[in-house]
Write an enzyme that holds these catalytic residues in place. Structure first.
Site, PDB file in Angstrom:
ATOM      1  N   TYR A  47      19.766  11.942   9.811  1.00 43.07           N
ATOM      2  CA  TYR A  47      18.724  11.145   9.150  1.00 43.07           C
ATOM      3  C   TYR A  47      19.182   9.689   9.017  1.00 43.07           C
ATOM      4  CZ  TYR A  47      15.288  10.173   5.403  1.00 43.07           C
ATOM      5  OH  TYR A  47      14.271   9.671   4.637  1.00 43.07           O
TER       6      TYR A  47
ATOM      7  N   HIS B 242       1.249   3.255   2.243  1.00 42.85           N
ATOM      8  CA  HIS B 242       1.637   3.605   3.611  1.00 42.85           C
ATOM      9  C   HIS B 242       3.121   3.960   3.698  1.00 42.85           C
ATOM     10  CE1 HIS B 242       0.947   3.694   7.910  1.00 42.85           C
ATOM     11  NE2 HIS B 242       2.002   2.938   8.104  1.00 42.85           N
TER      12      HIS B 242
ATOM     13  N   THR C 264       0.852  -1.199   0.000  1.00 45.08           N
ATOM     14  CA  THR C 264       0.000   0.000   0.000  1.00 45.08           C
ATOM     15  C   THR C 264       0.884   1.245   0.000  1.00 45.08           C
ATOM     16  OG1 THR C 264      -0.035   0.321   2.391  1.00 45.08           O
ATOM     17  CG2 THR C 264      -1.597  -1.293   1.487  1.00 45.08           C
TER      18      THR C 264
ATOM     19  N   ARG D 158      22.330  -2.762   4.319  1.00 42.59           N
ATOM     20  CA  ARG D 158      22.714  -1.446   4.848  1.00 42.59           C
ATOM     21  C   ARG D 158      22.769  -1.408   6.366  1.00 42.59           C
ATOM     22  NH1 ARG D 158      20.482  -1.521   0.122  1.00 42.59           N
ATOM     23  NH2 ARG D 158      20.873   0.090  -1.430  1.00 42.59           N
TER      24      ARG D 158
HETATM   25  N1  INI Z   1       7.025   2.103  10.864  1.00 45.49           N
HETATM   26  C1  INI Z   1       8.310   1.810  10.559  1.00 45.49           C
HETATM   27  O1  INI Z   1       9.230   2.292  11.237  1.00 45.49           O
HETATM   28  N2  INI Z   1       8.595   0.998   9.507  1.00 45.49           N
HETATM   29  C2  INI Z   1       7.619   0.446   8.734  1.00 45.49           C
HETATM   30  O2  INI Z   1       7.976  -0.297   7.770  1.00 45.49           O
HETATM   31  C3  INI Z   1       6.257   0.737   9.033  1.00 45.49           C
HETATM   32  N3  INI Z   1       5.204   0.190   8.243  1.00 45.49           N
HETATM   33  O3  INI Z   1       5.477  -0.557   7.275  1.00 45.49           O
HETATM   34  O4  INI Z   1       4.033   0.390   8.480  1.00 45.49           O
HETATM   35  C4  INI Z   1       5.992   1.587  10.125  1.00 45.49           C
HETATM   36  N4  INI Z   1       4.730   1.889  10.472  1.00 45.49           N
HETATM   37  C5  INI Z   1       4.365   2.456  11.759  1.00 45.49           C
HETATM   38  C6  INI Z   1       4.443   4.001  11.784  1.00 45.49           C
HETATM   39  O5  INI Z   1       5.793   4.430  11.736  1.00 45.49           O
HETATM   40  C7  INI Z   1       3.831   4.552  13.075  1.00 45.49           C
HETATM   41  O6  INI Z   1       4.479   3.998  14.176  1.00 45.49           O
HETATM   42  C8  INI Z   1       2.333   4.251  13.182  1.00 45.49           C
HETATM   43  O7  INI Z   1       1.640   4.709  12.026  1.00 45.49           O
HETATM   44  C9  INI Z   1       1.727   4.977  14.420  1.00 45.49           C
HETATM   45  O8  INI Z   1       1.890   6.382  14.309  1.00 45.49           O
END
Ligand code: INI
Length: 164
Positions: free
Chosen positions: A122, A97, A95, A136
């Site tokens: 970063y 996201h 997705t 990495r």
């Molecule tokens: N957060 C990550 O650090 N890595 C990811 O791959 C990830 N995915 O894939 O969803 C991820 N999601 C959580 C996001 O960072 C927040 O913690 C969440 O949306 C609550 O605010």
């Protein structure tokens, strides 16, 4: 960025300022913690290799990468740190996201850097798959945590050079 021509852990050791007396905050995302823990370890080891004292490295954890901006800002406001290293790993899924999280963190950290006095490094790995992240995080392309530690030391040295 790591490429076949650039290993994240390679640098000229003698060109790096001594980190004794520098104070670091490291904020680490718990998502993909097999990756982010390796990055944190790399960052801590490299800071110490360049003279940072263990008591001057403050490590804190957040649930996901999206929370890195908030946590970095809170550490700047409430802790005695000269630089922050923000560590996270976002792996592309099915997705959009991935794009929103990456964009949010990148813009958030950029905003902290533009508006604040404490550099935020970063340390976000954004990859298409787990293998690219492993490459990495101590794999064949080095460790982004090493690169972040060196960047933090250099940015503190940069600020101190302006204030002298
Ligand atoms: N957060 C990550 O650090 N890595 C990811 O791959 C990830 N995915 O894939 O969803 C991820 N999601 C959580 C996001 O960072 C927040 O913690 C969440 O949306 C609550 O605010």
């Amino acid at each position: 960025m790591a490429t076949v021509n650039h290993n994240l852990s390679e640098y000229d050791f003698n060109s790096i300022p001594n980190a004794e007396g520098m104070k670091f905050g490291i904020v680490v995302s718990e998502w993909n913690d097999n990756i982010t823990d390796a990055l944190r370890q790399g960052a801590e080891d490299t800071l110490k290799r360049h003279g940072a004292k263990p008591e001057n490295i403050l490590v804190r954890y957040v649930p996901g990468s999206f929370e890195l901006t908030f946590a970095a800002n809170q550490m700047i406001e409430n802790c005695d740190v000269d630089a922050i290293i923000a560590i996270g790993c976002v792996i592309k899924g099915d997705t959009p996201h991935f794009d929103y999280v990456c964009m949010g963190v990148t813009q958030g950290i950029t905003q902290l850097n533009v508006t604040g006095d404490v550099p935020v490094i970063y340390g976000l790995i954004t990859t298409n798959n787990l293998e690219q992240a492993e490459d990495r995080a101590g794999g064949k392309l080095g460790n982004k945590g090493d690169e972040c530690a060196i960047s933090a030391i250099k940015m503190i040295d940069f600020i101190w050079s302006l204030n002298k």
